[in-house]
Structure formats: structure tokens, C-alpha cells
Design a protein around this motif. Sequence first.
Motif, PDB file in Angstrom:
ATOM      1  N   GLU A 131       0.832  -1.335  -0.045  1.00 32.52           N
ATOM      2  CA  GLU A 131      -0.072  -0.064   0.005  1.00 32.52           C
ATOM      3  C   GLU A 131       0.687   1.153  -0.020  1.00 32.52           C
ATOM      4  OE1 GLU A 131      -3.387   2.113  -0.049  1.00 32.52           O
ATOM      5  OE2 GLU A 131      -3.311   0.122   0.110  1.00 32.52           O
ATOM      6  N   ILE A 132       0.522   2.166  -0.610  1.00 31.87           N
ATOM      7  CA  ILE A 132       1.167   3.448  -0.718  1.00 31.87           C
ATOM      8  C   ILE A 132       0.170   4.585  -0.908  1.00 31.87           C
ATOM      9  CG2 ILE A 132       1.683   3.312  -3.512  1.00 31.87           C
ATOM     10  CD1 ILE A 132       4.289   4.837  -2.658  1.00 31.87           C
ATOM     11  N   SER A 133       0.207   5.387  -0.005  1.00 34.27           N
ATOM     12  CA  SER A 133      -0.952   6.536  -0.095  1.00 34.27           C
ATOM     13  C   SER A 133      -0.382   7.859   0.476  1.00 34.27           C
ATOM     14  CB  SER A 133      -2.151   6.024   0.897  1.00 34.27           C
ATOM     15  OG  SER A 133      -1.731   5.696   2.081  1.00 34.27           O
ATOM     16  N   ARG A 134      -0.988   8.900   0.226  1.00 36.94           N
ATOM     17  CA  ARG A 134      -0.790  10.324   0.319  1.00 36.94           C
ATOM     18  C   ARG A 134      -1.345  10.708   1.532  1.00 36.94           C
ATOM     19  NH1 ARG A 134       2.063  14.747   0.219  1.00 36.94           N
ATOM     20  NH2 ARG A 134       1.559  16.318  -1.521  1.00 36.94           N
ATOM     21  N   VAL A 135      -0.674  11.127   2.479  1.00 39.47           N
ATOM     22  CA  VAL A 135      -1.268  11.638   3.750  1.00 39.47           C
ATOM     23  C   VAL A 135      -1.739  13.291   3.643  1.00 39.47           C
ATOM     24  CG1 VAL A 135      -0.975  11.719   6.253  1.00 39.47           C
ATOM     25  CG2 VAL A 135      -0.228   9.938   5.104  1.00 39.47           C
ATOM     26  N   SER A 136      -0.563  14.155   3.615  1.00 37.55           N
ATOM     27  CA  SER A 136      -0.856  15.649   3.605  1.00 37.55           C
ATOM     28  C   SER A 136      -1.215  15.793   2.039  1.00 37.55           C
ATOM     29  CB  SER A 136       0.684  16.171   3.637  1.00 37.55           C
ATOM     30  OG  SER A 136       0.533  17.547   4.011  1.00 37.55           O
ATOM     31  N   LYS A 137      -2.399  16.610   1.774  1.00 37.68           N
ATOM     32  CA  LYS A 137      -2.536  16.846   0.519  1.00 37.68           C
ATOM     33  C   LYS A 137      -2.849  18.388   0.442  1.00 37.68           C
ATOM     34  CE  LYS A 137      -5.564  12.883   0.493  1.00 37.68           C
ATOM     35  NZ  LYS A 137      -6.636  12.181   0.371  1.00 37.68           N
ATOM     36  N   PRO A 138      -2.855  18.986  -0.881  1.00 37.04           N
ATOM     37  CA  PRO A 138      -3.047  20.363  -0.877  1.00 37.04           C
ATOM     38  C   PRO A 138      -3.968  21.167  -0.300  1.00 37.04           C
ATOM     39  CG  PRO A 138      -2.299  19.399  -2.937  1.00 37.04           C
ATOM     40  CD  PRO A 138      -2.730  18.328  -2.120  1.00 37.04           C
ATOM     41  N   GLY A 139      -4.975  20.470   0.018  1.00 35.84           N
ATOM     42  CA  GLY A 139      -6.328  20.944   0.649  1.00 35.84           C
ATOM     43  C   GLY A 139      -6.071  20.750   2.040  1.00 35.84           C
ATOM     44  N   ARG A 140      -5.397  19.932   2.481  1.00 32.56           N
ATOM     45  CA  ARG A 140      -5.166  19.616   3.913  1.00 32.56           C
ATOM     46  C   ARG A 140      -3.871  19.121   4.421  1.00 32.56           C
ATOM     47  NH1 ARG A 140      -5.908  14.830   7.743  1.00 32.56           N
ATOM     48  NH2 ARG A 140      -6.583  15.804   9.709  1.00 32.56           N
ATOM     49  N   ARG A 141      -3.347  20.049   4.655  1.00 35.71           N
ATOM     50  CA  ARG A 141      -1.446  19.711   5.094  1.00 35.71           C
ATOM     51  C   ARG A 141      -1.579  19.051   6.434  1.00 35.71           C
ATOM     52  NH1 ARG A 141       1.039  19.637   0.322  1.00 35.71           N
ATOM     53  NH2 ARG A 141       0.956  21.648  -0.676  1.00 35.71           N
ATOM     54  N   VAL A 142      -0.850  18.182   6.612  1.00 34.96           N
ATOM     55  CA  VAL A 142      -0.767  17.367   7.881  1.00 34.96           C
ATOM     56  C   VAL A 142       0.747  17.481   8.598  1.00 34.96           C
ATOM     57  CG1 VAL A 142      -0.965  14.949   9.060  1.00 34.96           C
ATOM     58  CG2 VAL A 142      -2.609  15.670   7.142  1.00 34.96           C
ATOM     59  N   TYR A 143       0.820  17.899   9.503  1.00 37.23           N
ATOM     60  CA  TYR A 143       2.182  18.378  10.198  1.00 37.23           C
ATOM     61  C   TYR A 143       2.093  17.383  11.563  1.00 37.23           C
ATOM     62  CZ  TYR A 143       2.551  21.927   6.830  1.00 37.23           C
ATOM     63  OH  TYR A 143       2.673  22.711   5.942  1.00 37.23           O
ATOM     64  N   ILE A 147      13.031  15.529  15.271  1.00 34.40           N
ATOM     65  CA  ILE A 147      12.674  16.436  14.180  1.00 34.40           C
ATOM     66  C   ILE A 147      10.965  16.049  13.692  1.00 34.40           C
ATOM     67  CG2 ILE A 147      12.895  17.432  11.800  1.00 34.40           C
ATOM     68  CD1 ILE A 147      15.983  16.846  12.313  1.00 34.40           C
ATOM     69  N   GLY A 148      10.215  17.113  13.596  1.00 35.09           N
ATOM     70  CA  GLY A 148       8.984  16.762  12.978  1.00 35.09           C
ATOM     71  C   GLY A 148       8.651  17.489  11.711  1.00 35.09           C
ATOM     72  N   GLY A 149       7.827  17.476  10.947  1.00 35.84           N
ATOM     73  CA  GLY A 149       7.545  17.945   9.810  1.00 35.84           C
ATOM     74  C   GLY A 149       6.106  17.635   9.051  1.00 35.84           C
ATOM     75  N   GLU A 150       6.142  17.785   7.649  1.00 31.79           N
ATOM     76  CA  GLU A 150       5.004  17.485   6.748  1.00 31.79           C
ATOM     77  C   GLU A 150       4.838  15.971   6.630  1.00 31.79           C
ATOM     78  OE1 GLU A 150       2.598  18.614   2.837  1.00 31.79           O
ATOM     79  OE2 GLU A 150       4.175  19.492   3.397  1.00 31.79           O
ATOM     80  N   VAL A 151       3.823  15.306   6.985  1.00 32.23           N
ATOM     81  CA  VAL A 151       3.917  13.630   6.908  1.00 32.23           C
ATOM     82  C   VAL A 151       3.347  13.777   4.993  1.00 32.23           C
ATOM     83  CG1 VAL A 151       2.751  11.652   7.384  1.00 32.23           C
ATOM     84  CG2 VAL A 151       3.112  13.400   9.081  1.00 32.23           C
ATOM     85  N   LEU A 152       4.310  13.258   4.143  1.00 33.45           N
ATOM     86  CA  LEU A 152       3.927  13.317   2.974  1.00 33.45           C
ATOM     87  C   LEU A 152       3.250  11.965   2.481  1.00 33.45           C
ATOM     88  CD1 LEU A 152       7.382  14.299   1.440  1.00 33.45           C
ATOM     89  CD2 LEU A 152       5.471  15.536   1.676  1.00 33.45           C
ATOM     90  N   CYS A 153       3.514  10.767   2.972  1.00 33.65           N
ATOM     91  CA  CYS A 153       2.904   9.570   2.599  1.00 33.65           C
ATOM     92  C   CYS A 153       3.362   8.449   3.489  1.00 33.65           C
ATOM     93  CB  CYS A 153       3.450   9.124   1.191  1.00 33.65           C
ATOM     94  SG  CYS A 153       5.061   8.878   0.795  1.00 33.65           S
ATOM     95  N   VAL A 154       2.466   7.486   3.512  1.00 39.33           N
ATOM     96  CA  VAL A 154       2.630   6.317   4.235  1.00 39.33           C
ATOM     97  C   VAL A 154       2.923   5.068   3.180  1.00 39.33           C
ATOM     98  CG1 VAL A 154       0.267   5.892   4.634  1.00 39.33           C
ATOM     99  CG2 VAL A 154       1.953   4.724   6.051  1.00 39.33           C
TER     100      VAL A 154
END
Length: 131
Positions: free
Chosen positions: A75-87, A122-129
Motif C-alpha cells: 500500500e502506498i498513499s498520500r497523507v498530506s494533501k494540498p487541501g489539508r496539510r498534515v504536520y 524532528i517533526g515536519g509534514e507527513v507526505l505519505c505512508v
Amino acid sequence: MMTDPIADMLTRIRNANDISRPKVEIPHSRMKESIANKMKQVGFIQDYKMVKKPIQDSLEVTLRYGEDGEKVIREISRVSKPGRRVYSPSSELKKVLGGMGVNLISTSKGILTDHECRQQKIGGEVLCVIW
């Protein structure tokens, strides 16, 4: 015009993986190259290389499969999207499937896995899982 090039990259990899294609070609950017580099380090893809083209360079990703042809990427999926950024701070990053999978996080030190983020605090924007 593409609104989310990272989601496009992940979709191309997911689709190629679903039909067991050995390679997939993706339009090149430095962000996509660093994501592919991290996926190679973790072991989800076999290799990647940049292909020079007259209009836009592309990234050729060689997918990885097991000895009997089983898929390494389940499985490969996007977490943070342009409409909803996830930090997420490093303290709130959870392991994916008990460490079998990985979160890719965009940090001030580049693209890191969730494990590396917890080590370096270090934290940041979660891109994908990916798992």
C-alpha cells in the motif's frame, strides 16, 4: 496543470505495482527524486535514475518484487494533501504496522523516515505512508 505532483508520482508507482510492471516513468523534480532515494534506502524500490529529455527530464523508477513475484509495496498513499496539510512533531509519529511500513516526512533536513525523525527529534509534514 497538475495540482499535486507527489500524489501523481505515488499513483504512477501504485498503478505500475498493481500490474507488476518492472519500471515506471515519472516527470522529474528534486522532491520526487529525494522521495525515490528514500524509498530505495528503505527497500521499497530497487533503483531509480534520471533520464534527460528535451522538454522535461524524467525519473525512471525500477520497482522491486520478491523471488516469487510477490509485491514489496502493499500500500502506498498520500497523507498530506494540498487541501489539508498534515504536520506532526516527532513525539506524535507512530510506527506503521509495528515498523513494517514507513512514513515519509518532509523536514528542514530533507525527506526523512518516521524512524529517523524520532531519532533526531524532528517533526515536519507527513507526505505519505508506505507498507
